[in-house]
Structures are given as structure tokens and as C-alpha cells.
Design a protein around this motif. Sequence first.
Motif, PDB file in Angstrom:
ATOM      1  N   ALA A 167       0.663  -1.149  -0.083  1.00 17.13           N
ATOM      2  CA  ALA A 167      -0.190   0.005  -0.029  1.00 17.13           C
ATOM      3  C   ALA A 167       0.722   1.264   0.151  1.00 17.13           C
ATOM      4  O   ALA A 167       0.648   2.085  -0.818  1.00 17.13           O
ATOM      5  CB  ALA A 167      -0.886  -0.186   1.158  1.00 17.13           C
ATOM      6  N   ILE A 168       2.032   1.242   1.113  1.00 19.29           N
ATOM      7  CA  ILE A 168       2.951   2.538   0.805  1.00 19.29           C
ATOM      8  C   ILE A 168       3.361   2.406  -0.679  1.00 19.29           C
ATOM      9  O   ILE A 168       3.693   3.743  -0.946  1.00 19.29           O
ATOM     10  CB  ILE A 168       4.009   2.172   1.876  1.00 19.29           C
ATOM     11  N   LEU A 169       4.055   1.434  -1.095  1.00 20.02           N
ATOM     12  CA  LEU A 169       4.832   1.771  -2.523  1.00 20.02           C
ATOM     13  C   LEU A 169       3.653   1.930  -3.394  1.00 20.02           C
ATOM     14  O   LEU A 169       3.930   2.918  -4.281  1.00 20.02           O
ATOM     15  CB  LEU A 169       5.211   0.184  -2.788  1.00 20.02           C
ATOM     16  N   ALA A 170       2.195   1.537  -3.455  1.00 19.70           N
ATOM     17  CA  ALA A 170       1.473   2.059  -4.319  1.00 19.70           C
ATOM     18  C   ALA A 170       1.133   3.228  -4.362  1.00 19.70           C
ATOM     19  O   ALA A 170       0.883   4.355  -5.171  1.00 19.70           O
ATOM     20  CB  ALA A 170       0.121   1.233  -4.196  1.00 19.70           C
ATOM     21  N   GLU A 171       0.901   3.950  -2.996  1.00 22.11           N
ATOM     22  CA  GLU A 171       0.488   5.467  -2.678  1.00 22.11           C
ATOM     23  C   GLU A 171       1.767   6.331  -3.184  1.00 22.11           C
ATOM     24  O   GLU A 171       1.549   7.463  -3.903  1.00 22.11           O
ATOM     25  CB  GLU A 171       0.247   5.632  -1.310  1.00 22.11           C
ATOM     26  N   PHE A 172       2.912   5.758  -2.922  1.00 22.55           N
ATOM     27  CA  PHE A 172       4.181   6.658  -3.396  1.00 22.55           C
ATOM     28  C   PHE A 172       4.286   6.530  -4.712  1.00 22.55           C
ATOM     29  O   PHE A 172       4.532   7.958  -5.297  1.00 22.55           O
ATOM     30  CB  PHE A 172       5.403   5.569  -2.712  1.00 22.55           C
ATOM     31  N   ASP A 173       4.069   5.669  -5.673  1.00 24.97           N
ATOM     32  CA  ASP A 173       4.218   5.458  -7.059  1.00 24.97           C
ATOM     33  C   ASP A 173       3.222   6.350  -7.671  1.00 24.97           C
ATOM     34  O   ASP A 173       3.307   7.102  -8.601  1.00 24.97           O
ATOM     35  CB  ASP A 173       3.879   3.994  -7.558  1.00 24.97           C
ATOM     36  N   ALA A 174       1.828   6.519  -6.973  1.00 22.56           N
ATOM     37  CA  ALA A 174       0.616   7.201  -7.454  1.00 22.56           C
ATOM     38  C   ALA A 174       0.983   8.852  -7.312  1.00 22.56           C
ATOM     39  O   ALA A 174       0.417   9.463  -8.139  1.00 22.56           O
ATOM     40  CB  ALA A 174      -0.605   6.659  -6.920  1.00 22.56           C
ATOM     41  N   ALA A 175       1.470   9.158  -6.245  1.00 26.89           N
ATOM     42  CA  ALA A 175       1.554  10.358  -5.722  1.00 26.89           C
ATOM     43  C   ALA A 175       2.936  11.210  -6.346  1.00 26.89           C
ATOM     44  O   ALA A 175       2.847  12.123  -6.931  1.00 26.89           O
ATOM     45  CB  ALA A 175       1.802  10.582  -4.341  1.00 26.89           C
ATOM     46  N   ALA A 176       3.725  10.126  -6.885  1.00 22.31           N
ATOM     47  CA  ALA A 176       5.125  10.696  -7.593  1.00 22.31           C
ATOM     48  C   ALA A 176       4.824  11.569  -8.715  1.00 22.31           C
ATOM     49  O   ALA A 176       5.292  12.949  -8.673  1.00 22.31           O
ATOM     50  CB  ALA A 176       5.941   9.439  -7.850  1.00 22.31           C
ATOM     51  N   PRO A 177       4.002  11.242  -9.665  1.00 21.60           N
ATOM     52  CA  PRO A 177       3.858  12.195 -11.051  1.00 21.60           C
ATOM     53  C   PRO A 177       3.275  13.580 -10.413  1.00 21.60           C
ATOM     54  O   PRO A 177       3.580  14.476 -11.327  1.00 21.60           O
ATOM     55  CB  PRO A 177       2.929  11.404 -11.715  1.00 21.60           C
ATOM     56  N   ALA A 178       2.550  13.620  -9.390  1.00 19.57           N
ATOM     57  CA  ALA A 178       1.741  14.679  -9.128  1.00 19.57           C
ATOM     58  C   ALA A 178       2.834  15.686  -8.476  1.00 19.57           C
ATOM     59  O   ALA A 178       2.562  16.983  -8.843  1.00 19.57           O
ATOM     60  CB  ALA A 178       0.678  14.317  -8.073  1.00 19.57           C
ATOM     61  N   PHE A 179       3.783  15.252  -7.764  1.00 13.65           N
ATOM     62  CA  PHE A 179       4.604  16.278  -7.190  1.00 13.65           C
ATOM     63  C   PHE A 179       6.358  16.176  -7.613  1.00 13.65           C
ATOM     64  O   PHE A 179       7.059  16.721  -7.225  1.00 13.65           O
ATOM     65  CB  PHE A 179       4.631  16.320  -5.809  1.00 13.65           C
ATOM     66  N   ALA A 180       6.329  15.140  -8.665  1.00 16.11           N
ATOM     67  CA  ALA A 180       7.748  14.808  -9.162  1.00 16.11           C
ATOM     68  C   ALA A 180       8.493  16.251  -9.760  1.00 16.11           C
ATOM     69  O   ALA A 180       9.524  16.523  -9.277  1.00 16.11           O
ATOM     70  CB  ALA A 180       7.572  13.840 -10.260  1.00 16.11           C
ATOM     71  N   GLN A 181       7.624  17.039 -10.477  1.00 15.47           N
ATOM     72  CA  GLN A 181       8.299  18.123 -10.993  1.00 15.47           C
ATOM     73  C   GLN A 181       8.414  19.175 -10.062  1.00 15.47           C
ATOM     74  O   GLN A 181       9.545  19.823  -9.992  1.00 15.47           O
ATOM     75  CB  GLN A 181       7.233  18.758 -12.122  1.00 15.47           C
ATOM     76  N   LEU A 182       7.721  19.399  -9.084  1.00 14.41           N
ATOM     77  CA  LEU A 182       7.850  20.361  -8.132  1.00 14.41           C
ATOM     78  C   LEU A 182       8.978  19.840  -7.361  1.00 14.41           C
ATOM     79  O   LEU A 182       9.822  20.875  -6.852  1.00 14.41           O
ATOM     80  CB  LEU A 182       6.648  20.297  -7.265  1.00 14.41           C
ATOM     81  N   ALA A 183       8.984  18.571  -6.672  1.00 15.64           N
ATOM     82  CA  ALA A 183      10.086  18.090  -6.183  1.00 15.64           C
ATOM     83  C   ALA A 183      11.382  18.289  -6.459  1.00 15.64           C
ATOM     84  O   ALA A 183      12.449  18.763  -6.066  1.00 15.64           O
ATOM     85  CB  ALA A 183       9.746  16.434  -5.588  1.00 15.64           C
ATOM     86  N   ASP A 184      11.547  17.764  -7.956  1.00 16.54           N
ATOM     87  CA  ASP A 184      12.611  17.874  -8.585  1.00 16.54           C
ATOM     88  C   ASP A 184      12.992  19.275  -8.687  1.00 16.54           C
ATOM     89  O   ASP A 184      14.312  19.728  -8.612  1.00 16.54           O
ATOM     90  CB  ASP A 184      12.592  17.317  -9.823  1.00 16.54           C
TER      91      ASP A 184
END
Length: 411
Positions: free
Chosen positions: A286-303
Motif C-alpha cells: 500500500a505504501i509503495l502504491a501510494e508513493f508511485d501514484a503520488a510521485a507524478p503529481a509532485f515529481a516536477q515540483l520536488a525535482d
Amino acid sequence: MKKMPGDVSPEDAGARDAGEAERTCVLVLGMHRSGTSAMTRVFSLLGCDLPANLMGANETNKAGHWESTAICRFNDRVLESAGSCWHDWQAFHPGWLRSPKARTFREEALGVLEQEFGGSRLFVLKDPRICRLAPFWLDVLAAAGARPLVVLPLRNPLEVAASLQKRNGFEPAFGHLLWLRHVLAAEAATRGLARIFLGYDSMLRSWARVVERAEERFGLSLPRKSSAATAEIEAFLTDKLRHHREASESVVENPALSRWLRDSYRILSRWAEEGEDAADHAALDAILAEFDAAAPAFAQLADAGHAAIGRARRLEGELEQSRARLAEKEGQFTQLQADLVAANARAQEAAAARDARGEELARLQSALDEAQKKAAAGEGRIATLEAELAAARDAAARAEEALEAVEKAGE
């Protein structure tokens, strides 16, 4: 193929069953700065073959990396081919494994594995990059006839982040993302394989017990368990090179950290102490799924934030260098001023000495003039005396003549 330690003759191999003849790879899968080097070295000292071309030690890992330079460079190329890099916190592109590029790299990986380990029956393979490339490397090991025994070192993510901040200038939050990605990816890819989670602290405190647990879990007998090996391991494992320490509670009881980080570390820490519990798999999934799902949403901002911080750090570094250069120039200017003052002082001393010599010369000249005057006066006096002497001689001569004349007259 060169003969490596642990090789057996064809006759001996034929006398064993297929399981005994199988090659074994102790695969160390851990996040960067998590003690992977220490654990790899311990297994090598206990008889697992190291790669032929070892990465050298450096300032950030003075005890050595104990991994293959060739495999590290190869993995960097694999990551780059998928548009990634070693410090990418996002999931490795799963479609890459199905691409023609993957087949090309798989063939090359078999060659690199042969180059580094030859036909070794028992070897240890480590590169933190493999955490994100585990499915690829598991396929490679299977093709090479090597059974993986997976060792997953676990270290407090706050310590890992602090170490990455010191070494690479990464912000702690970015280090936490990297820790999550590497640990979760390695766990998911190796589930169902022979594996064990080992705490970095436990390895430092009681390496012998940690190794014993691994042997029991794997059904493996390490060949070089001896007093000599024990002495080498005791000399190698030192807490002096460990610069960052955090208690487990600083993660699991810290509400300022993400739930993903806290829960993942809590579960895996328990596994490292008590053994893996399949009941926790769903939570990690569940953690990995949430992490993967959230990554695209804030990837650009985080990067973008990470890049901005990196630029800020570079600018801070450049500013610090400029300040250092300015301080150096100011030091040079201060030294020049001191040199000028010293030169002026020497010039004044020289001028004073010159003036003193001038006064002495004037005095001597005056004395010479006076002497010359006295000499001239003496010369005049001598001339006068000489004239008076001449006159006296003339008078004496006349007197003598007169006396003679008187004497002649008296005759």
C-alpha cells in the motif's frame, strides 16, 4: 575462463547433485550510505569472492566500497538509457525491461559478470543502484546460473539523509525520498526469494550473530569462518567512521516525517530484529502504491525544488569561494601595506643615515678647510721667517765685512 576460488573440478561437480553444483551470489541490496560496503566486506572475509576490479576507497568511504567499478559504470549506463540516474527517487521505468535495449544490456551484463567473477561458485555482488534495477539483475543472475541470496542492509533514514547531505549536499527531505524508493523497490523485487534484512547497527554491534542468522536463513555454510577471519573483521568493522547517529524513535515517533517513511522503517526494523512477517506485505504494498501514484503529481515540483536547492548551494559555494578569494586578497593587501610601512621605515632610516653622513662630511670638510687655512698661514709665516733670515744673514755678512775692514785698518 579463469579458475576462481571456490571452483571445483568437473569430476567433483559430477559427484554432486544439481543443488550443490549451483552457483551462489550473495546479493547485497541496500540504499546508499546504509552500510552496504561494510556488510559486503564481512561476507568477502568469510569466503565470498569479490569482483576483479574493485572501486577504490575515497574521503567519503575510507574503508573501501568493495564493489565492482565496471558494474557500477554499467548500471549508470542502464539508468541513463531509461532517462534516470543514481539519485533518481522515482520508480525505474518498468517498460524498459520489455524493450530491445534491455536485451542488449542483459547480454552485456552477462559479460561483465563473467569479467568480474569468472566461474566463482560463491561471490558477493553489491551496488546500491541495483535496488532499482533488481528485476533486471535477477534475470541476469538466473541466466548465469547463480542463485541469489539477498541481504538487505537497513539503516535509519535520518542517518542516511544526513550522510548524503554531507557527501552530496542533498536536502534531508530529498534523502528521505531516495531512501524510500531504494528500500521499497528492493523489498518488492525480492519478495519470495531467499532473503534477510540486517540492521546496520546490529552488524556493528554483533556481526558474528548477524552472519549466523544469515547462514541459518539461507542454509549456507560460509567457508572462511576462522580465527584469522574474525581478527580481520574485528579490525575492519569500526564505529569511528560513522559520523551520524539517530535513535529509531527519531523516525517512528516523529510526526514531522511522512507516514510512508515512518511505517516503512518501523516494519523493516522489526523484520531486521525478529525476521520477516508476511502479514506486513500488504502494508508495504500500500505504501509503495501510494508513493508511485503520488510521485507524478509532485515529481516536477520536488525535482524543481531539489534543483533550486542545488543551485542555491552552488551559489553559496561560489559566494564562499569569492569570500575566500577576497579574504586572500585582503590578506595580500594587508601584507603589502605592512611591507610598504617597513620599506618606508627602512627609507627613513637610510635618509637619517644619509643625513648623518652628510653632517659628518660637512664637519670633515670644515676641518679640512680650517687645516688648509692654517697651512696657508703657516706657509706665509715661513716665507716671512725666511725673508727675515735672509735679511739677518745679509746684515751678518755686512757686519763681518765691516769687522774685517776694521781689522785691516788696525794693522
